[in-house]
Design a protein around this motif. Structure first.
Motif, PDB file in Angstrom:
ATOM      1  N   ARG A 189     -83.224  15.729 -39.759  1.00 43.74           N
ATOM      2  CA  ARG A 189     -81.864  14.488 -39.278  1.00 43.74           C
ATOM      3  C   ARG A 189     -82.204  15.068 -37.978  1.00 43.74           C
ATOM      4  O   ARG A 189     -82.008  14.245 -36.185  1.00 43.74           O
ATOM      5  CB  ARG A 189     -80.194  14.739 -39.709  1.00 43.74           C
ATOM      6  N   THR A 190     -81.894  16.703 -36.907  1.00 43.76           N
ATOM      7  CA  THR A 190     -81.361  16.878 -35.576  1.00 43.76           C
ATOM      8  C   THR A 190     -82.979  16.490 -34.430  1.00 43.76           C
ATOM      9  O   THR A 190     -83.180  15.896 -34.131  1.00 43.76           O
ATOM     10  CB  THR A 190     -81.241  18.334 -35.212  1.00 43.76           C
ATOM     11  N   TRP A 229     -82.216  11.276 -36.534  1.00 45.81           N
ATOM     12  CA  TRP A 229     -81.500  10.685 -37.424  1.00 45.81           C
ATOM     13  C   TRP A 229     -80.448   9.992 -37.471  1.00 45.81           C
ATOM     14  O   TRP A 229     -79.481  10.944 -36.458  1.00 45.81           O
ATOM     15  CB  TRP A 229     -82.047  11.028 -38.932  1.00 45.81           C
ATOM     16  N   GLY A 230     -79.883   9.033 -37.817  1.00 42.16           N
ATOM     17  CA  GLY A 230     -78.334   8.968 -37.830  1.00 42.16           C
ATOM     18  C   GLY A 230     -77.938   9.325 -38.829  1.00 42.16           C
ATOM     19  O   GLY A 230     -77.762  10.089 -39.806  1.00 42.16           O
ATOM     20  N   PRO A 231     -76.801   8.534 -39.457  1.00 43.82           N
ATOM     21  CA  PRO A 231     -75.867   8.831 -40.420  1.00 43.82           C
ATOM     22  C   PRO A 231     -76.508   9.016 -41.746  1.00 43.82           C
ATOM     23  O   PRO A 231     -77.669   8.357 -42.188  1.00 43.82           O
ATOM     24  CB  PRO A 231     -75.236   7.512 -40.317  1.00 43.82           C
ATOM     25  N   GLU A 264     -72.752  19.550 -44.933  1.00 39.77           N
ATOM     26  CA  GLU A 264     -71.343  19.649 -44.029  1.00 39.77           C
ATOM     27  C   GLU A 264     -71.861  21.670 -43.595  1.00 39.77           C
ATOM     28  O   GLU A 264     -71.656  21.816 -42.320  1.00 39.77           O
ATOM     29  CB  GLU A 264     -70.326  19.223 -44.369  1.00 39.77           C
ATOM     30  N   VAL A 303     -73.902  19.194 -40.521  1.00 38.54           N
ATOM     31  CA  VAL A 303     -74.538  17.619 -40.505  1.00 38.54           C
ATOM     32  C   VAL A 303     -72.438  17.479 -40.354  1.00 38.54           C
ATOM     33  O   VAL A 303     -72.259  17.365 -41.910  1.00 38.54           O
ATOM     34  CB  VAL A 303     -74.954  17.315 -42.064  1.00 38.54           C
ATOM     35  N   ASP A 346     -71.148  11.796 -40.432  1.00 37.37           N
ATOM     36  CA  ASP A 346     -71.767  11.303 -40.269  1.00 37.37           C
ATOM     37  C   ASP A 346     -72.541  10.789 -41.971  1.00 37.37           C
ATOM     38  O   ASP A 346     -73.442  10.722 -41.408  1.00 37.37           O
ATOM     39  CB  ASP A 346     -72.550  11.685 -39.697  1.00 37.37           C
ATOM     40  N   MET A 347     -71.266  10.975 -42.808  1.00 39.26           N
ATOM     41  CA  MET A 347     -72.080  11.000 -44.329  1.00 39.26           C
ATOM     42  C   MET A 347     -71.403   9.875 -45.329  1.00 39.26           C
ATOM     43  O   MET A 347     -69.539   9.546 -45.018  1.00 39.26           O
ATOM     44  CB  MET A 347     -72.149  12.556 -44.943  1.00 39.26           C
ATOM     45  N   THR A 348     -71.709   9.151 -45.748  1.00 41.55           N
ATOM     46  CA  THR A 348     -71.209   7.780 -46.493  1.00 41.55           C
ATOM     47  C   THR A 348     -71.454   8.776 -47.582  1.00 41.55           C
ATOM     48  O   THR A 348     -72.505   8.677 -48.252  1.00 41.55           O
ATOM     49  CB  THR A 348     -71.996   7.032 -46.132  1.00 41.55           C
ATOM     50  N   ARG A 392     -81.412   6.028 -36.274  1.00 37.29           N
ATOM     51  CA  ARG A 392     -80.364   6.087 -34.690  1.00 37.29           C
ATOM     52  C   ARG A 392     -80.204   4.781 -33.956  1.00 37.29           C
ATOM     53  O   ARG A 392     -81.636   4.179 -34.183  1.00 37.29           O
ATOM     54  CB  ARG A 392     -81.123   7.008 -33.954  1.00 37.29           C
TER      55      ARG A 392
END
Length: 242
Positions: free
Chosen positions: A159-160, A164-166, A198, A202, A206-208, A240
């Protein structure tokens, strides 16, 4: 404008347009210590070389100072030769003849080095990691198996690196239990995966987290079937800016 002339005693003068003149001294040449016969030969050699250089088309067209020094050598060596013909050593013209002869034969200074320009930085490697990942669960269990830690750590790292986005985290269950029970089970599975991510850095914001129960099976089965492929959490990373 300026011009050179020969003053009394053979001292070279430079005359400027305003009429002011000053002497231009050159280092004493060892030619002054030669006998007259040898001196005449050395002076003639320098004079002839200077004349040849001023007639060399490559020298005439060059951008360095060889033509200028050759012209000066031709003039001063000619003066010194004239004095030597009458058995006279004119030290100033001999000095200048030898000095300009040395200059015209000197190697031109090397061109200035080009300024250092560092090479461009290599491009960042393209991200090849998939934005979609699945974590599977044992029957009626809401905690992922131990090997899932490696998968989740890779998601956090990618992700970093990939920008990447959420993340959307969706929990699922198989059809072996009731609808209401499976809805809660899939929710706990998704919540546990979010908590693990988390802990890996993360942000929770940023997480749904979504629970689908048994409503979206990966493998369609009859009701009551325990299907391992349906006991899962899907993790999808957005690009992103999306």
């Amino acid at each position: 404008m300026k011009k050179k002339l020969l003053a009394a005693g053979g001292i070279a003068l430079t005359m400027f347009s305003g009429g002011t003149a000053y002497a231009q001294a050159s280092p004493r040449s060892p030619l002054n210590d030669l006998g007259m016969s040898e001196l005449r030969s050395e002076l003639r050699t320098r004079h002839d070389a200077a004349v040849a250089m001023t007639q060399d088309s490559n020298v005439v067209r060059s951008t360095d100072s060889k033509f200028q020094w050759a012209s000066e050598a031709k003039a001063w060596c000619g003066i010194a030769v004239g004095y030597a013909k009458s058995s006279t050593k004119d030290e100033e013209s001999i000095n200048k003849c030898d000095a300009f002869y040395a200059r015209m034969n000197a190697a031109p200074p090397p061109p200035p080095a080009a300024p250092y320009v560092p090479p461009p930085a290599p491009p960042e490697p393209a991200c090849t990691a998939s934005r979609a990942t699945e974590v599977f669960f044992d029957w009626n269990v809401d905690m992922p198996a131990g090997e899932a830690e490696t998968t989740l750590a890779a998601i956090a790292q990618n992700r970093t690196q990939c920008g990447w986005g959420p993340l959307t985290i969706t929990g699922h269950a198989d059809k072996s239990g009731g609808d209401a029970y499976n809805a809660k089970l899939s929710q706990r599975r998704a919540d546990n995966i979010a908590a693990a991510l988390e802990r890996l850095g993360v942000p929770r914001g940023d997480m749904t987290v979504v629970a689908k129960g048994e409503g979206q099976p990966k493998v369609d089965t009859a009701d009551g079937v325990r299907e391992p492929a349906n006991r899962r959490v899907e993790i999808l990373a957005q690009e992103r800016g999306n």
